[in-house]
Each structure stands twice: as structure tokens, then as C-alpha cells.
Design an enzyme around this catalytic site. Structure first.
Site, PDB file in Angstrom:
ATOM      1  N   GLU A 354       9.345 -15.897  60.617  1.00 44.54           N
ATOM      2  CA  GLU A 354      10.366 -15.484  61.583  1.00 44.54           C
ATOM      3  C   GLU A 354      10.283 -16.327  62.846  1.00 44.54           C
ATOM      4  O   GLU A 354      11.289 -16.550  63.527  1.00 44.54           O
ATOM      5  CB  GLU A 354      10.213 -13.998  61.923  1.00 44.54           C
ATOM      6  CG  GLU A 354      11.392 -13.446  62.708  1.00 44.54           C
ATOM      7  CD  GLU A 354      11.403 -11.938  62.789  1.00 44.54           C
ATOM      8  OE1 GLU A 354      12.217 -11.309  62.089  1.00 44.54           O
ATOM      9  OE2 GLU A 354      10.582 -11.384  63.551  1.00 44.54           O
ATOM     10  N   HIS A 385      -6.121 -13.019  39.512  1.00 47.80           N
ATOM     11  CA  HIS A 385      -5.574 -12.550  38.248  1.00 47.80           C
ATOM     12  C   HIS A 385      -4.047 -12.511  38.271  1.00 47.80           C
ATOM     13  O   HIS A 385      -3.434 -11.864  37.419  1.00 47.80           O
ATOM     14  CB  HIS A 385      -6.136 -11.155  37.925  1.00 47.80           C
ATOM     15  CG  HIS A 385      -7.621 -11.150  37.738  1.00 47.80           C
ATOM     16  ND1 HIS A 385      -8.216 -11.462  36.535  1.00 47.80           N
ATOM     17  CD2 HIS A 385      -8.628 -10.913  38.607  1.00 47.80           C
ATOM     18  CE1 HIS A 385      -9.535 -11.398  36.674  1.00 47.80           C
ATOM     19  NE2 HIS A 385      -9.812 -11.066  37.917  1.00 47.80           N
ATOM     20  N   LYS A 505      22.578  -8.104  60.042  1.00 53.29           N
ATOM     21  CA  LYS A 505      22.713  -6.763  60.613  1.00 53.29           C
ATOM     22  C   LYS A 505      24.177  -6.449  60.906  1.00 53.29           C
ATOM     23  O   LYS A 505      24.668  -5.349  60.623  1.00 53.29           O
ATOM     24  CB  LYS A 505      21.898  -6.661  61.901  1.00 53.29           C
ATOM     25  CG  LYS A 505      20.390  -6.770  61.727  1.00 53.29           C
ATOM     26  CD  LYS A 505      19.714  -6.696  63.092  1.00 53.29           C
ATOM     27  CE  LYS A 505      18.229  -6.898  63.007  1.00 53.29           C
ATOM     28  NZ  LYS A 505      17.580  -6.850  64.349  1.00 53.29           N
TER      29      LYS A 505
END
EC number: 5.3.1.9
Length: 547
Positions: A354, A385, A505
Site C-alpha cells: 500500500e 509444505h 470504494k
């Protein structure tokens, strides 16, 4: 030397080193001594990076050519380094001691910082002592932090990392975190909680964040359904607002007496040091929270005053510049070998991507350099793994940060100490194999089968803590914060805004209006969005008809 000249010199140097494998570089008996750096209880090992000691010297020439020392001082002096929003970035002020002074716009900000910390300490004491009571008069025993992004990731990461430092008085409070806008986290949690003894912290800088306010509204309705008391009574007893917009919090219903404040110069992803850290202080106690601040401040002082060649954030940042811009590596794995740091990768993903996920320079021009890489990560044993297959035998070059503590479980059961030894062994083994490949086994010990071969030559940094304490965690997070700032200076971008999140937004608000109205066929977006809105409407209509 100007920055263009320094850049060109590094490009030539990288071309010269291109054919050098890490197994050859690590044959130098003095390599570790010349490429490890320390500050207090933190050691930075750069010996497995694909470079020479003189590479570091050339990188520092680039840093000087970009006036990094001047930018560092501007940051600490409270200059408007956040140029697109015309304000300073003063997360470092949040961890200054009370005896310090820092003038910003003619005002010393340190007294206000410590007044807010004192107010937070009072709230923590009320909750720990059982004096903060809910609508039935029972003491609060559960706190739910409602936030998103920096209001969630930082506090949650620190609470999980420092869980074992919980003092006795804090054990009366259970702390939870809720961030998902779909309500799934909160709905499942509320089924387990007692409304009479639950307090909600609504953490939002603007107090307009859609995700956070939706969860807060759900919590409010849950309390209203549990009690016939007036709404203002319920809100005053069961909500705390942590915000830079006190008027908006008061309009929502939370009185000033139940608010904690911070300032617009505190970026969300840099805010855990502020009153946004209330859940941390509740979890580990105010004394340990102060140690967290002290560790960060110690690293601040190191960053501000240490020579660039010995400066840990500068070194970590410039190694990243080397890998990204000169070795063409654009993937970065964060690999803590400590389950307590399970949320560190997610925290750093936001902090770095960000901040530096930008393609426009401070002057508005398009960047001519690659900037922030893609970050991801996982606790090391799980990652072994999962995606280590790609690290060892994939086609993508990846730089890795290993984070581990030298000591853990001191004075505890031998079996626990053994488990820490296992974590250390695996951390060092993976760093070794990533660097050396088959050569880690010694001469002629590798497999002859191509699918079993390890090429190595993947660069990594090992960050070794003496042990994970509140002070050490503060230093570690500040190390990465300042690394981000250094890289932004080299790339010429502003790391303190995040305009890239705003359009989504705005668009979500427009789409919500259409979804709420149910007028899907008349939507006027692009064809793909219109098609999905129509499909959603049709499926809802079919579901309604069948019921």
C-alpha cells in the site's frame, strides 16, 4: 555523483555479477563478518544476497545521490513528506519519550501524544480492574476490535505475537478482531458472546469506512435486541471509538468520554503505535505497550543517526533495490520461523504494497523504474509444505526474508526447547539450500535426476532476534517501516498516500445503491457488471418465488 550515474554504475556492476553463483560467493571465509549488521538485539545477515561488499558501497552512493540523509531528516522534523496530502508522516512522533519535543506547524506535538497515551492507559486500567461495566452492571470481560486494514492488521499481529507477555490483570479480558465486511466473522463471534459483558472498539481514522461501520451497526443492533435500555446508554457503555474524526464518531452516537483520538498525520498502516494500539495495551498491559514503543524509538534513533553503511533499515532497503531494479526479482516472501509471528506477512503486505505500490513519482511523472514487488508469506514450517517447491525448483526468482529468534522457552520444558531448536534448524537449512542448491550437500552428493536437482542462487536475508519481546517486536516493525521509506526515496514516490484504494470504494457505493434498489435491469455500468447485476437479480427473484 548524481543518481543517473550511480544507477548506471550499478547496472554495469550487476552485469558483471550475473554469472556469479551464491555458492561461489559464500566460499569467501570473511563473507559473514563483512555482511552482517546489528543494533541492540537485532542482527541483519545479508551474506546470502547475490552481491559483494563493494556492491553495498555502490548502493550507498545511490542513496547519497538521492539525498537520502536529507529525506530522513525531513521525515523526523515533521516536514510535509506526504506531498499529495500536504502533511507530515509522524508515526515516529508516536513513540517519542515524554521529555522530547517536536514542533509541527508551530506546535509541540509530543504533549498531545502522551496525553492520549495517558487517556488510553486510564481506559486499560478501568477494563483490567473490572470498573468498566456493561448495561447490567457486570464487568466487561470481552473486547471486540472492529477495524480494517491498519486498524486491524497491526493490532492483531502484535497481540498474537506477544500473547505470552499478557500480565495477570489482563487475563480478565478476552480480545477478538473483526474486519470482514460480509459479516461472517462478527456473526459467528456474536453467537458465543454475552452482550452484557462485551465492549466494542470501533477503530476508524475517518469514521466513514464502509466495512467498519457496517460491522459496528450489526454489533449495535445485537445489543439493542438484548436490552430494552435506551440506545445512547448501550452505546456509551459498550462502545469505544478510536478515531481522528471525533465529530463523526459522536454523530454515530459514541460520546467524547468514550473516545480516543489520533491525528491525520498518522497513516493507517503506521497507526499501531497510536491509540489504535488500544487492543495491544489491553492484551499485554500498558507497561509492555510502552516497551513496544521504546523498541521502535530505539530503531528510529538508529535510523536517524547511524551512518548509511551501518544503518539497518537503509541496508535492508537498498538490498531490496538491488534485487528489484538490478537483478530483476519481483517476488518477495516473508518467512517467520516462529508461530507467534503468523500474522507478520499479512501486516507487511499492507505496509509495503500500500505504501510503495505506485507508478507515479512525486512530481506527477510516470516512474521509469520497477517499484514495490509482490509480497506474500507464511510461517516457515507451513510454507515448507506449501510453496517452498516454487522457491527451490520453480522458474520465478524470489527474494526471501527469514525471521527467527535465537532464544525461546528459556527455563521451560526440555521438549519445548527442543521444538525451538527444530525451528532454528529448519530456518537455517532452508536459507542454506536456497543459496547453495545441491552444493549444500557437498561435492558430488546431489541427485543425477533433473527433477531432484536444486539450482540454488535464490537470495535471502536472515533477521535474527535475540528473543521475541515487546521491545524487539517494536524494533522489528520500525525496521520494516523505515525500509519502506528508504525505497520510496530511491524510487521518487510518496509512500504515505493510498489513492489507489479510493476509486474502488466510490464504485462500491454506486453499486450498493443499485443492489439495494433492486433495479438491476436499468443499471448503466459496463456490460460485464450489468450482466452480473442482472444475474444476481434473476437468482434472487427465483429464490424468492421458490420460497
Amino acid at each position: 555523483m548524481n543518481s543517473d550515474t550511480a544507477w548506471q554504475a550499478l547496472e554495469a556492476h550487476a552485469a558483471e555479477l550475473q554469472s556469479r553463483h551464491l555458492k561461489d560467493l559464500l566460499a569467501d571465509s570473511g563473507r559473514f563478518e563483512s555482511l552482517n549488521y546489528a543494533h541492540e538485539g537485532l542482527l541483519l545477515d545479508l551474506s546470502r544476497q547475490r552481491l559483494l561488499p563493494q556492491t553495498v558501497d555502490q548502493l550507498m552512493e545511490l542513496a547519497h545521490a538521492c539525498d537520502l540523509p536529507g529525506w530522513i531528516e525531513a521525515l523526523f522534523q515533521g516536514e510535509a513528506v506526504n506531498n499529495t496530502e500536504q502533511r507530515p508522516a509522524l508515526h515516529t512522533a508516536l513513540r517519542l519519550p515524554a521529555s522530547a519535543t517536536l514542533q509541527v506547524a508551530g506546535e509541540d506535538v509530543v504533549p498531545k501524544v502522551h496525553a492520549n497515551l495517558a487517556r488510553m492507559a486510564q481506559m486499560v486500567d478501568l477494563l483490567h480492574s473490572g470498573q468498566w461495566r456493561g448495561y447490567t452492571g457486570e464487568a466487561i470481560d470481552t473486547v471486540v476490535n472492529i477495524g480494517v486494514g491498519g486498524s486491524d492488521l497491526g493490532p492483531m499481529m502484535a497481540c498474537r505475537a506477544l500473547d505470552e507477555f499478557e500480565p495477570e490483570q489482563a487475563k480478565s479480558i478476552e480480545v477478538h478482531f473483526v474486519s470482514s465486511m460480509d459479516g461472517s466473522q462478527l456473526a459467528a463471534l456474536l453467537e458465543q458472546l454475552n452482550p452484557a459483558t462485551t465492549l466494542f472498539i470501533v477503530s476508524s481514522k475517518s469514521f466513514t469506512t464502509m466495512d467498519t461501520l457496517a460491522n459496528a451497526a450489526t454489533a449495535r443492533r445485537w445489543l439493542q435486541e438484548a436490552s430494552d435500555l435506551r440506545d445512547e446508554v448501550l452505546v456509551s457503555r459498550h462502545f469505544i471509538a478510536v478515531t481522528a474524526s471525533p465529530d463523526k464518531a459522536r454523530q454515530w452516537g459514541i460520546p467524547l468520554a468514550s473516545q480516543l483520538h489520533f491525528w491525520d498525520w498518522t497513516g493507517g498502516r503506521y497507526s499501531m503505535w497510536s491509540t489504535i494500539g488500544l487492543p495491544i495495551a489491553l492484551k499485554i498491559g500498558i507497561e509492555n505497550f510502552q516497551q513496544l514503543l521504546a523498541g521502535a524509538h530505539s530503531l528510529d534513533e538508529h535510523f536517524r543517526h547511524a551512518p548509511l553503511q551501518q544503518n539497518l533499515p537503509v541496508l535492508l532497503a537498498m538490498i531490496g533495490i538491488w534485487n528489484i531494479n538490478f537483478l530483476d526479482i519481483h517476488a518477495h516472501a516473508i518467512l517467520p520461523y516462529d508461530g507467534r509471528l503468523a500474522h507478520l506477512p499479512a501486516y507487511l503486505e499492507q505496509l509495503e504494497m500500500e505504501s510503495n505500490g505506485k507508478s507515479v513519482c512525486r512530481d506527477g511523472s510516470a516512474s521509469t523504474h520497477r517499484t514495490c514487488p509482490v509480497l506474500w508469506g507464511e510461517v516457515g514450517p507451513n510454507a515448507q509444505h506449501a510453496f517452498y517447491q516454487l522457491l527451490h525448483q520453480g522458474t520465478e526468482p524470489v527474494m526471501c526474508d527469514f525471521v527467527v529468534s535465537a532464544r525461546r522457552y528459556t527455563g521451560q520444558r526440555e521438549t519445548l526447547q527442543r521444538q525451538h531448536q527444530l525451528a532454528l534448524a529448519n530456518c537455517l537449512a532452508q536459507a542454506r539450500v536456497l543459496a547453495l542448491g545441491d552444493a549444500a550437500l557437498g561435492a558430488d552428493q546431489g541427485s543425477s535426476q533433473p527433477w531432484q536437482r536444486y539450482r540454488g542462487n535464490q537470495p535471502s536475508t536472515v533477521i535474527l532476534l535475540d528473543e521475541l519481546t515487546p521491545r524487539a517486536l517494536g524494533s522489528l516493525i520500525a525496521l520494516y517501516e523505515h525500509k519502506v521509506f528508504v525505497q520510496s526515496v530511491i524510487w521518487g514516490i510518496n509512500p504515505f498516500d493510498q489513492w489507489g484504494v479510493e476509486l474502488g470504494k466510490t464504485m462500491a457505493t454506486q453499486l450498493l445503491q443499485v443492489l439495494d434498489s433492486g433495479d438491476h435491469p436499468r443499471a448503466s455500468f459496463d456490460q460485464a457488471t450489468n450482466g452480473l447485476l442482472a444475474a444476481i437479480g434473476a437468482r434472487r427473484k427465483d429464490a424468492g418465488a421458490s420460497s
